[in-house]
Scaffold this motif. Sequence first.
Motif, PDB file in Angstrom:
ATOM      1  N   ALA A  13       1.097  -0.781   0.048  1.00  0.00           N
ATOM      2  CA  ALA A  13      -0.182  -0.487  -0.019  1.00  0.00           C
ATOM      3  C   ALA A  13       0.346   1.096  -0.287  1.00  0.00           C
ATOM      4  O   ALA A  13       0.373   2.432  -0.619  1.00  0.00           O
ATOM      5  CB  ALA A  13      -1.471  -0.325   1.119  1.00  0.00           C
ATOM      6  N   ARG A  14       2.139   1.302   0.300  1.00  0.00           N
ATOM      7  CA  ARG A  14       2.558   2.390   0.244  1.00  0.00           C
ATOM      8  C   ARG A  14       3.897   2.353  -0.426  1.00  0.00           C
ATOM      9  O   ARG A  14       3.571   3.812  -0.844  1.00  0.00           O
ATOM     10  CB  ARG A  14       4.028   2.532   2.038  1.00  0.00           C
ATOM     11  CG  ARG A  14       4.639   3.408   2.597  1.00  0.00           C
ATOM     12  CD  ARG A  14       5.170   2.875   4.042  1.00  0.00           C
ATOM     13  NE  ARG A  14       4.171   3.460   4.782  1.00  0.00           N
ATOM     14  CZ  ARG A  14       3.392   2.240   5.063  1.00  0.00           C
ATOM     15  NH1 ARG A  14       4.412   0.579   5.223  1.00  0.00           N
ATOM     16  NH2 ARG A  14       2.636   2.179   6.191  1.00  0.00           N
ATOM     17  N   HIS A  15       3.549   2.054  -1.112  1.00  0.00           N
ATOM     18  CA  HIS A  15       5.424   1.932  -2.379  1.00  0.00           C
ATOM     19  C   HIS A  15       4.273   1.637  -3.553  1.00  0.00           C
ATOM     20  O   HIS A  15       4.799   2.013  -4.320  1.00  0.00           O
ATOM     21  CB  HIS A  15       6.139   0.345  -2.228  1.00  0.00           C
ATOM     22  CG  HIS A  15       6.895   0.771  -0.977  1.00  0.00           C
ATOM     23  ND1 HIS A  15       8.227   1.534  -1.125  1.00  0.00           N
ATOM     24  CD2 HIS A  15       7.231  -0.297  -0.238  1.00  0.00           C
ATOM     25  CE1 HIS A  15       8.684   1.771   0.588  1.00  0.00           C
ATOM     26  NE2 HIS A  15       8.253   0.613   0.618  1.00  0.00           N
ATOM     27  N   ARG A  16       3.062   0.957  -3.684  1.00  0.00           N
ATOM     28  CA  ARG A  16       1.832   1.232  -4.354  1.00  0.00           C
ATOM     29  C   ARG A  16       3.503  -0.127  -5.671  1.00  0.00           C
ATOM     30  O   ARG A  16       3.069   0.372  -7.250  1.00  0.00           O
ATOM     31  CB  ARG A  16       1.866   2.455  -5.126  1.00  0.00           C
ATOM     32  CG  ARG A  16       1.141   3.426  -4.503  1.00  0.00           C
ATOM     33  CD  ARG A  16       0.018   2.817  -4.736  1.00  0.00           C
ATOM     34  NE  ARG A  16      -0.807   3.701  -3.977  1.00  0.00           N
ATOM     35  CZ  ARG A  16      -1.410   4.124  -2.906  1.00  0.00           C
ATOM     36  NH1 ARG A  16      -0.827   2.846  -1.464  1.00  0.00           N
ATOM     37  NH2 ARG A  16      -2.100   4.771  -2.748  1.00  0.00           N
ATOM     38  N   ILE A  36      -0.704 -11.208  -0.374  1.00  0.00           N
ATOM     39  CA  ILE A  36      -1.830 -10.495  -0.443  1.00  0.00           C
ATOM     40  C   ILE A  36      -2.784 -11.209  -1.231  1.00  0.00           C
ATOM     41  O   ILE A  36      -3.827 -10.970  -0.848  1.00  0.00           O
ATOM     42  CB  ILE A  36      -0.926  -8.933  -1.822  1.00  0.00           C
ATOM     43  CG1 ILE A  36      -0.256  -8.457  -1.094  1.00  0.00           C
ATOM     44  CG2 ILE A  36      -2.275  -8.915  -2.234  1.00  0.00           C
ATOM     45  CD1 ILE A  36      -0.242  -8.245  -0.053  1.00  0.00           C
ATOM     46  N   GLN A  37      -2.601 -12.435  -1.772  1.00  0.00           N
ATOM     47  CA  GLN A  37      -3.588 -13.411  -2.611  1.00  0.00           C
ATOM     48  C   GLN A  37      -4.094 -14.063  -1.341  1.00  0.00           C
ATOM     49  O   GLN A  37      -5.429 -14.806  -1.137  1.00  0.00           O
ATOM     50  CB  GLN A  37      -2.931 -13.899  -3.214  1.00  0.00           C
ATOM     51  CG  GLN A  37      -2.883 -12.887  -4.516  1.00  0.00           C
ATOM     52  CD  GLN A  37      -2.030 -14.478  -5.759  1.00  0.00           C
ATOM     53  OE1 GLN A  37      -2.156 -15.490  -6.302  1.00  0.00           O
ATOM     54  NE2 GLN A  37      -1.560 -14.249  -6.667  1.00  0.00           N
ATOM     55  N   THR A  49      -6.140  -2.229  -7.025  1.00  0.00           N
ATOM     56  CA  THR A  49      -6.074  -2.812  -7.910  1.00  0.00           C
ATOM     57  C   THR A  49      -5.168  -1.811  -9.588  1.00  0.00           C
ATOM     58  O   THR A  49      -4.306  -1.389  -8.602  1.00  0.00           O
ATOM     59  CB  THR A  49      -7.424  -1.728  -9.020  1.00  0.00           C
ATOM     60  OG1 THR A  49      -6.957  -0.203  -8.979  1.00  0.00           O
ATOM     61  CG2 THR A  49      -8.688  -2.651  -8.741  1.00  0.00           C
ATOM     62  N   ARG A  50      -4.896  -2.449 -10.469  1.00  0.00           N
ATOM     63  CA  ARG A  50      -3.369  -1.768 -11.667  1.00  0.00           C
ATOM     64  C   ARG A  50      -4.403  -1.017 -11.690  1.00  0.00           C
ATOM     65  O   ARG A  50      -5.111  -0.549 -12.666  1.00  0.00           O
ATOM     66  CB  ARG A  50      -3.009  -2.958 -12.147  1.00  0.00           C
ATOM     67  CG  ARG A  50      -2.337  -4.296 -11.839  1.00  0.00           C
ATOM     68  CD  ARG A  50      -1.689  -5.087 -12.214  1.00  0.00           C
ATOM     69  NE  ARG A  50      -0.778  -6.000 -12.017  1.00  0.00           N
ATOM     70  CZ  ARG A  50       0.217  -5.925 -10.606  1.00  0.00           C
ATOM     71  NH1 ARG A  50       1.048  -4.545 -11.046  1.00  0.00           N
ATOM     72  NH2 ARG A  50       1.026  -7.042 -10.784  1.00  0.00           N
ATOM     73  N   GLN A  56      -3.563   0.321  -6.780  1.00  0.00           N
ATOM     74  CA  GLN A  56      -3.725   1.422  -6.379  1.00  0.00           C
ATOM     75  C   GLN A  56      -4.545   0.493  -4.761  1.00  0.00           C
ATOM     76  O   GLN A  56      -4.848  -0.706  -5.378  1.00  0.00           O
ATOM     77  CB  GLN A  56      -4.936   2.401  -6.744  1.00  0.00           C
ATOM     78  CG  GLN A  56      -3.815   2.998  -7.972  1.00  0.00           C
ATOM     79  CD  GLN A  56      -2.894   3.948  -7.400  1.00  0.00           C
ATOM     80  OE1 GLN A  56      -3.417   4.749  -6.607  1.00  0.00           O
ATOM     81  NE2 GLN A  56      -1.511   4.412  -7.708  1.00  0.00           N
ATOM     82  N   LEU A  57      -5.138   1.288  -3.322  1.00  0.00           N
ATOM     83  CA  LEU A  57      -6.130   0.413  -2.734  1.00  0.00           C
ATOM     84  C   LEU A  57      -7.351   0.200  -3.633  1.00  0.00           C
ATOM     85  O   LEU A  57      -7.652   1.745  -4.388  1.00  0.00           O
ATOM     86  CB  LEU A  57      -5.757   1.314  -1.448  1.00  0.00           C
ATOM     87  CG  LEU A  57      -4.622   0.856  -0.945  1.00  0.00           C
ATOM     88  CD1 LEU A  57      -4.643   2.079   0.296  1.00  0.00           C
ATOM     89  CD2 LEU A  57      -4.580  -0.417  -0.327  1.00  0.00           C
ATOM     90  N   THR A  58      -7.935  -0.503  -3.402  1.00  0.00           N
ATOM     91  CA  THR A  58      -9.291  -0.433  -3.475  1.00  0.00           C
ATOM     92  C   THR A  58     -10.169  -0.413  -2.103  1.00  0.00           C
ATOM     93  O   THR A  58      -9.310   0.520  -1.344  1.00  0.00           O
ATOM     94  CB  THR A  58      -9.941  -2.279  -3.810  1.00  0.00           C
ATOM     95  OG1 THR A  58     -10.238  -3.090  -2.748  1.00  0.00           O
ATOM     96  CG2 THR A  58      -8.993  -2.929  -4.869  1.00  0.00           C
ATOM     97  N   ALA A  59     -11.776   0.602  -2.630  1.00  0.00           N
ATOM     98  CA  ALA A  59     -12.226   1.332  -1.461  1.00  0.00           C
ATOM     99  C   ALA A  59     -11.635   0.041  -0.369  1.00  0.00           C
ATOM    100  O   ALA A  59     -11.763   0.125   1.252  1.00  0.00           O
ATOM    101  CB  ALA A  59     -13.251   0.852  -1.458  1.00  0.00           C
ATOM    102  N   ALA A  60     -11.942  -1.297  -0.285  1.00  0.00           N
ATOM    103  CA  ALA A  60     -11.840  -2.078   0.377  1.00  0.00           C
ATOM    104  C   ALA A  60     -10.553  -2.187   1.280  1.00  0.00           C
ATOM    105  O   ALA A  60      -9.942  -2.047   3.007  1.00  0.00           O
ATOM    106  CB  ALA A  60     -11.622  -3.796   0.126  1.00  0.00           C
TER     107      ALA A  60
END
Length: 316
Positions: A13-16, A36-37, A49-50, A56-60
Motif C-alpha cells: 500500500a505504501r510503495h504501490r 496479498i492473494q 487494482t492496477r 492502487q488500493l480498492t475501497a476495501a
Amino acid sequence: MHPRLLKTFLAVARHRNVTRAAEAVHLAQSSVSDQIQALEAELGTPLFTRSRSGLQLTAAGAALQPYAEEILMLTDEARGAVAMTSGQERGAVSIGALETIAAARLPAWLSRFGQAHPEIALRLSVAGTGDLLRKLEDGDVDVVFCFDRGEFDERFATRSISREPLTLIAPAGEPPLPPGKGLAMLGARRFVATEPGCVYRHLFDAAFVRAGLAAPSLAAEAGSIGAIARLVAAGTGIGLVPRLAVAEALARGEVTALSWPDPAQAADLAAELVMIWRRRRVQPPALKLLLASASTGLDALRPSDARPRHAEPFPS
C-alpha cells in the motif's frame, strides 16, 4: 489476519509496487504476491487494482489500511507488555539519525547507554529526514533524531533536544560583512546549498524568508554538508549551515564563520533538533530504557534559550 500478511499489505500500500514492497519487507516478489492473494482470499475481496501509476488500493484496501496499522502496533505493544511483566530488558533498539547528528551529537550518549545496558543491542541507521520518517512509520527504526520542519503527525511523539545555531561559512580569510550594508550584500552573494527536499535546504530557504530577503542565487547544490564545506573552502560560494555540521572544518581553518549582518535576526537562525518516536500504550522495554536515558543524558545538549515546540515528556 496474520500480522505477517498485514505487514506485507502495508508495504504494498505504501510503495504501490510489488518490487519495492518486497525489498522493504525482505521477501521475494513471488512471496509478496502470494501473501496479498492469501489476504484477499481470507477477506473475500480484492485489495488492490492496477493502474498506469502502479497498484492502487480498492475501497476495501483503503478501509483495511488504518486497521492493519493499529493491529501491528497493538501486536508490538503486547510483546512489550509481556516482556515488562517478566522484567526482561534484553532486546534491541534501532535509532535513525541524520549523518551530522549521528556523528556530532549521539556518540557519547550512546556509548554511556551501551555501557550501562550491555544486554541491549543498538543499531544506528543514517539517512535523510524523509527516509528516516518512512523507516519510523514502517517500524524499521524505533526512534529518529532530525531537525524539525514544523510538521505534526499525531502518531508520533516529538521532543525538542536542542536549538542548533546556523552559521554563515565562507572561504578562509574572507573579510566580515560590513555593518549596515551586510544584508544587501548578502543577498547579492552566491551560495552553496543542499538540494530541494533536504531538511538543510529547508532551513536555508526559511532563514532568508525570515530575514525578508529573496532567495539568493546558487553557485552549486551538494548532497551533503561535508561537500558544501569543501566547496565553500574552494571558493565556490558561501553557505548557511548548522554550526555543528562544520565545527571541525572551522577548527581546522578550512572555512571561516561570518556574523549574520542583522544581530536581531541572528538569534532566530537556529535549527530545532528533535527526537521522534511512535506513540504506544506500552513501549518495548529496551526502547523505554533508551527514552528514559535520553531524558537526562541529552540534557547537556539543550541550551538555556531552547524554545521547544510541541515538546512531549519522555515515557516514565
